[in-house]
Enzyme design. Structure first.
Site, PDB file in Angstrom:
ATOM      1  N   SER A 681       0.797  -1.227   0.000  1.00  0.00           N
ATOM      2  CA  SER A 681       0.000   0.000   0.000  1.00  0.00           C
ATOM      3  C   SER A 681       0.828   1.275   0.000  1.00  0.00           C
ATOM      4  O   SER A 681       0.282   2.371  -0.107  1.00  0.00           O
ATOM      5  CB  SER A 681      -0.936   0.010   1.216  1.00  0.00           C
ATOM      6  OG  SER A 681      -0.198   0.025   2.413  1.00  0.00           O
ATOM      7  N   LYS A 724      -6.536   3.184   8.726  1.00  0.00           N
ATOM      8  CA  LYS A 724      -5.620   4.172   8.149  1.00  0.00           C
ATOM      9  C   LYS A 724      -6.222   5.571   8.160  1.00  0.00           C
ATOM     10  O   LYS A 724      -5.545   6.555   8.477  1.00  0.00           O
ATOM     11  CB  LYS A 724      -5.265   3.756   6.719  1.00  0.00           C
ATOM     12  CG  LYS A 724      -4.416   2.489   6.640  1.00  0.00           C
ATOM     13  CD  LYS A 724      -4.135   2.099   5.202  1.00  0.00           C
ATOM     14  CE  LYS A 724      -3.273   0.852   5.136  1.00  0.00           C
ATOM     15  NZ  LYS A 724      -3.005   0.430   3.744  1.00  0.00           N
TER      16      LYS A 724
END
Length: 803
Positions: A681, A724
């Protein structure tokens, strides 16, 4: 070595006797094999042959210390020593007088003791009483010798001729099979009359034991044939058991059979238990096999065969219970209420295995307890963390020593119901070794098609688990085997926001800890400012477990101040925390104070929630080397190489020298280098930082991004978006770039986060560059792309290109 300090005190080598006691005037044979004992004997033989003999308290100790010895013993004279093969010796000693240990002067290489000679006390009783006592003891000994039939005639003759009460007591004690404690009591008694009375008590006890033994033998002899020796021994054991327990084997068998008849178990189970009872009756009652069978029967009879608690499901009441016990978790509560509603309509929840997935401290275990409370069922918890033996689940076969049922059956027995709520805690932390894999043993337990006939290795009969509601918890799903994961419905519990933690602490944790520490709201108050400071500066977690620990620490300190009289009411504010808890342990995640070149805010997922991770790229003069630091994993290193290849393929479009990979060294670094990092990511983050460093264009400081990148610049979806984005919100990020394919996941984001953070969904990294980079005012646009100039510009002449 004997040195007289005065008339009654002497220093002698000492020898520890194991299970023996020497009396004055008596002879004693014993073998000595310990090095200390042999050394003490050698030392005594070198002087006046006198030695101090004391008994050790525990015969199992091979090398006793001074504290392991009694304080009374006997001074003896060595009459004979015979050397045996090896280092052992056989000794003949004669007791001289009683003595007590004043102090143990040495312990190596042998005991050396300072002892005091103990003189017998002069009896105060009349001579007539003494003679009557001596005659009574002689009669008791004659009775004992008649029952024992093992007493030599010369001992009887000596006792009949003895007139000294002290000598008579010592002589009888030395010739009776008395326990060590009784002999030691006799050697410590200096009054000859009391000593003889004690011996009389012991003789009466021994006579009673011999009479009982004779009665048992007579009962056995009447029951059996003398030619059947095996049957004789078995019957003798039964009679002994009957005398001890006041219960005959026939009574025990009937009691077991009666309990089995009243069980609500299947007929095949009852037949199996009846056979075990029949086998038990044929076994010697004291044998190991009988003990194993008896334990097996007791375990089977304690199980709740056919016992079910009646469910009491009320959706409104369940909603109140969940709201009272847990703050937030709206979707989790909704799923639980759906489960209860289905059960209320269908009558069972077989086939529904719920797995509560989330970081530590978010309330997974307490939710399982609340489910049991809502259903009115019994609750049992099984901790699976670190379990690596299949037998822990299925049980051990009862042929093994110390065998017991597995944890599933043990939990059923503990709950006392056949339909409890069983929590399988930490299912993701199961281990495996050569003894088997317990995760595969759970396949049968969690499969509704198989667990109706679950067979524990110890029980050897099927037990119905289909009515049990199993709930599992896990911190991560990756370590759960796929077949096991396929049997469970995953309910994800995300990490708490700052506001969630504040409300949980204020409404639940503080009142709980005040009560636990004996405090009240009237004499202890923790302000809102202090709670926020605890969350920001003293804890860093997804749940509230450490926050509760810190609140408990504050309560302890408040209790101390109140008890010490320093304050009558303690009010803890945010400014007081450093004095009470020490320096701040964490600094809140913050963005940079200004826009920087080559520094980009990335977003990472951890087991305790999301974190802001800054990636830095530096471009140096060199030969085209790529340096990667910051504990990158293999996948992140591949993402970095992909980013470099993407930039090379489009270098001219970005206004970058196409030969930068030959003339420049590139250093990619992730902050908090000690923490290992991995995953795809960070691809877009590395790409953005690399282009910023090569073009010398700063990156907006309040922008963060996450997504996997391909060689063509496509942005692929990632996981952990909710955690996140929570990290981005905590750090003060205003804009977050996410992959286009993750756009549906925004429905899972906390409403407060969606209100404060602007999310931009992209499918190509070029869309990120338009907004994230700060370009000079004289930049040119070609086909929607930004081409920054190569020369340096004034940082004040910039504008933001928004999408």
């Amino acid at each position: 070595m004997s040195i007289d300090k005065n008339q009654n005190t002497t220093i002698l080598p000492a020898l520890a006797l194991r299970g023996l006691v020497l009396f004055p005037g008596m002879m004693l044979h014993f073998d000595a094999g310990r090095k200390k004992s042999v050394a003490a004997l050698n030392s005594a033989m070198e002087t006046d042959q006198k030695i101090y003999l004391i008994s050790q308290k525990d015969v199992r100790i091979d090398e006793p210390k001074a504290e392991d010895l009694y304080t009374f013993g006997c001074i003896a004279k060595i009459r004979q020593i015979l050397r045996l093969p090896g280092d052992a010796v056989r000794v003949l000693v004669e007791g001289i007088c009683r003595a007590s240990t004043i102090s143990m002067l040495e312990e190596e290489p042998y005991f050396v003791a300072e002892v005091a000679k103990c003189a017998e006390k002069k009896p105060r009783q009349k001579e007539v009483f003494i003679q009557a006592l001596i005659r009574h003891v002689r009669q008791l000994f004659e009775e004992y010798s008649a029952l024992s039939a093992k007493i030599p005639p010369d001992i009887v003759m000596t006792i009949n001729s003895a007139e000294n009460p002290g000598y008579l007591a010592d002589f009888i004690a030395s010739n009776l099979p008395l326990p060590l404690e009784d002999r030691q009591n006799i050697i410590e008694e200096l009054n000859p009359i009391k000593r003889l009375e004690y011996v009389a008590t012991l003789l009466e006890r021994e006579c009673e034991i011999l009479n009982l033994d004779a009665e048992i033998s007579e009962k056995v002899r009447k029951r059996i044939d003398e030619n059947q020796r095996e049957y004789y021994l078995r019957e003798q054991m039964k009679v002994i058991s009957s005398e001890l327990n006041n219960e005959s084997p026939e009574d025990e068998e009937e009691e077991y059979n009666q309990k089995i008849r009243t069980l609500k178990a299947p007929e095949d189970v009852k037949n199996k238990l009846f056979k075990e009872v029949e086998k038990l009756y044929r076994m010697p009652s004291g044998s190991h096999e009988a003990t194993v069978t008896r334990n097996y029967l007791d375990t089977c009879l304690e199980l709740p065969w056919g016992k079910y608690t009646k469910d009491k499901i009320n959706i409104d009441a369940a909603q109140k219970i969940l709201d009272k016990d847990h703050y937030g978790l709206t979707k989790v509560k909704q799923r639980i209420l759906e489960l209860l509603a289905v059960h209320s309509l269908a009558g069972n929840v077989s086939g529904q295995i719920v797995c509560l997935l989330g970081p530590p401290g978010v309330g997974k275990t307490s939710i399982a307890r609340s489910i049991a409370k809502c259903m009115g069922r019994k609750f049992a918890r099984i901790s699976l963390g670190g379990l690596h033996d299949e037998a822990e689940i299925r049980g051990h076969r009862k042929t093994y020593i110390g065998a017991m049922p597995g944890r599933i059956i043990t939990a059923i027995k503990q709950a006392g119901s056949s339909n409890p709520v069983i929590l399988l805690d930490e299912i993701d932390k199961l281990g495996s070794d050569y003894k088997g894999d317990p995760s595969y043993a759970l396949l049968e337990v969690l499969d509704s098609e198989q667990n109706s006939t679950f067979r524990d290795n110890y029980l050897e009969v099927p037990f119905d688990l289909s009515k049990v509601l199993f709930i599992t918890t896990a911190n991560t799903i990756e370590t759960i085997p796929a077949p096991l994961r396929d049997r469970m419905e995953i309910i994800t519990l995300s990490s708490y926001t700052r506001e969630d933690k504040f409300n949980i602490a204020k409404n639940h944790l503080i009142s709980k800890q005040l009560k636990k520490h004996g405090l009240k709201a009237s004499n202890c108050k923790i302000t809102d400012d202090a709670i926020y400071s605890l969350i920001d500066y003293y804890t860093r977690e997804a749940g509230v477990r450490k926050l509760e620990h810190e609140i408990a620490s504050l309560c302890r300190k408040a209790a101390k101040q109140i008890i010490a009289g320093e304050k009558k009411k303690v009010v803890i504010e945010g400014k007081d925390l450093q004095e009470l808890l020490g320096p701040r342990r964490y600094k809140p995640e913050q963005i940079l104070v200004r826009d920087e070149v080559g520094v980009v805010n990335g977003l990472a997922w951890t087991s305790v929630g999301g974190e802001l991770m800054q990636l830095e790229v530096a471009v140096l003069e060199g030969t085209g080397k790529i340096e990667i630091t910051g504990s990158f994993g293999d996948v992140m290193k591949e993402s970095a190489r992909t980013a470099v290849s993407y930039v090379r393929s489009r270098a001219r479009e970005f206004g970058i020298d196409p030969n930068f990979y030959k003339t420049k060294d590139i250093h990619i670094h992730a902050t908090e280098a000690a923490i290992p990092k991995d995953g795809p990511s960070a691809g877009v983050t590395i790409t953005t930082a690399l282009i910023s460093a090569l073009t010398q264009n700063p990156v907006l400081r309040d922008v963060a991004m996450t997504g996997e990148i391909t060689l063509l610049g496509r942005v692929l979806p990632i996981g952990g978006l909710k955690e996140k984005t929570m990290a981005a919100y905590r750090a003060g990020i205003k804009t977050v770039f996410i992959p286009k394919d993750n756009e549906p996941d925004l429905s899972e984001i906390d409403p407060l986060v969606k209100q404060k953070v602007n999310f931009i969904a992209v499918d190509n990294v070029s869309q990120i560059l338009k907004t994230a980079l700060v370009y000079p005012v004289n930049s040119k646009k070609i086909q929607g792309e930004i081409i920054p100039p190569m020369q340096n510009v004034n940082n004040n002449e910039v504008k933001v290109i928004s999408q």
